[in-house]
Design a protein around this motif. Sequence first.
Motif: not given
Lengths: 515, 242
Positions: A315-321, A323-333
């Motif tokens: 899972i990825v945790l990040d305080e920056d929305p 970067r979180v969106e990037n992670a989600k679009s790359d297919g990660f939780v």
Amino acid sequence: MFKGWIVDIAYAINVSDSYIQTKRFFYNLLENDSYRFKKYFDMVMMALIFASVFIFIREVKYHVDDSLLFFNNIIISLIFLAEYLLRFWISSSITEVIIEQSEYDLMLSREFRLSKALRKIARQKLEYILSIRAIIDLLAILPFFHQFRLLRIFILFRVFKLFRYARSFQTFVSVLATKKFEFLTLSIFASIVIFVSSVLIYVMEANNPDSPVNTLYDAIYWSIVTISTVGYGDITPITYEGRMVAMIVIIAGIAVLAFTTSLAVSAFTEKLDEIKETKTVDDISKLKKFYIICGYEHISKEVAKQLVKNSNSLIVLDEDPKRVENAKSDGFVALNYDPGNIDSYKRLNIDLQRQVKAILCLRESDVENVYTTLTVRSIHKKIYILSLLMKEEHRNKLLYAGVNEIVYPKELVGMIAREFVGKPVAFEVIHALRSDYTNINIEEIIITPRMLRNAPLVADLHNARYRVILLGVYKKERKRFFFNPIDSTILEEGDYLVVIGNVLFIREFERSLYR
Amino acid sequence: MSKIGALIFGFNEYSLEIANNIGHKFGEIEIFSMSGAKEALEKEFAYPINRFDLSEDWGDLNERFDMEKSTAFCTLDDTAENIFLTISLRSSFKNLIIIAIAQNKESADKLSLAGANKVIPLVQTTSAMIADMLDKPVITEVLHNILYEKSSLKIAQIRVDKDDYFDGKYPTDIEWSREHGVIVLSVMHEDMSSEFIYSSKAKHHAIKNGDIFVVVGYERDIEEFEKLIGSRCDVSWSHWSR
């Protein structure tokens, strides 16, 4: 004397292991959503409810076997009764109230006031009994008294019990509850329109012998059917004035319906992220072993890709929305949680020791990585933390914060350059072994008890037969690597064989060890 | 007389790490910086720092270094400048060994196109290392120790000079680990193609002079093996570029 006994008994119960364990077990089973057996319990209860309602429906027109009726009226009711009593028991703690009151009185040097404690207990329990959920539970037990035919209708309350077990319904209600004020305003508006139009239509139509509106009940029925835009057409105004009222009600009806729909939609839109987050957190709590990647930047992105490729969960945790969106679009939780905040880990509702393989602090900023490491260390002393180091002078700070392993890209470049200019062929060979571009791989095989039965010694491995090179054995106990071990080397459970060869041959070799 | 040296372009933490790590191989190491601001550090620094700009024709370098045998490291922070520098060096020196650092795979490809012999993509290299450390900790530790000489185990390239010792045998016929205490990982033939020791090609290729073995073993065993079959060799980058 009597009061003293009561306090003594309360203390004895409160420290009894079996009592605590039993109560915790039932609490988990009935109330704790993260308890793994709760979902099975919920499913059984839902099945009982459906069975009960099915028997009820069947009984309306057909004969139902006596044993089924017995099951429905007695067994299911008794199960529900037991559940009700257990919920009543775990809703609050009697012993704690008594102990609290006695300690309070002791502190103020006065006699223990049992009556006050009992009042408090009664208040707490009454609060529970009068809660909507508890009332539904109680009504669902009533069909037990099947000889009172009227009470049998309470079987339908068992359907309401379903809501207790269906979490999606609870989510639905909680989302709509955020618009409580708007819904209240709308319902007041609708009520006023219904009331006024009912009275008006009654006044306009009731005296007309051709009109179907004869009573105030007919008028209210007509108003509700019209304002809801259902319009059955069984009651229609026939007078000129009545039709005028109808037109106003129809227009008001469209407005009410449109507002209701838009309110529900906006409530869901506003809460959508929260609902998704709850679902993600719920999914994460079910993962068995996973990595937590703190920060989603260039390196963490590649690390995440590699780990997922090797069938790892993360899972990825990040305080920056963003970067979180990037992670989600790359297919990660990914969750928009600050990895440097203790609250983030609490909200995740996970057991760090049991579920998390490692925490990877991969922000490309030493300050952030030190902060995250300290946060994690403050809540767990032993968890494995790997961190990226961007500047050599910060190495000590990361170590002091409690990082287990540091990766310093610049040092890596230096070492790679050293090998490039020194032994390019050897470097390429090792690089080829580690990459997936060739079929030749280096792999570690952990020795299991079953393998040990087949191959207690290195000589028994027969790796050459499978065209596999045994580079060495890594002894886990001693944390030492034995290169090119002699045939008489004894293998132990938990040792690693480091082997080199064609991927297929390695698989074949591994299978041979299990035979 | 011109010298063989290492020319490190860029004055940053990468170039310093490289300079500190390649000292054993090069007698002459010089750093080339585009900005003069950090030259004050030169006094405390072990290597000479020169200034350069991208419009140079490198005539000066040609006089001071044997550019056929020297190695250049391109470590400029700006990707575009690094690519420009690589092209500029390659256009002037056909046989110079150029090793460049890239931030990611995309710029790594461009640097290869620009003529770099070897490119180190930072993000990919670091992330691969992290993933390996997590997924295959034992292997990573073992290989790391072998490759970067942090244990007594070494990896070496040995050229076969005495093929009569093998008497026409094939690599798989010999029990290297039992007889010599070393493990042969691969064989590099005269045509510079490297084959894994158990590959079918290596299996059917009789050992002859000029073959290079990549072996892992303890220093003493490698030395013994070396005396027996040939000599340790350095393979020049000019011979080894994919």
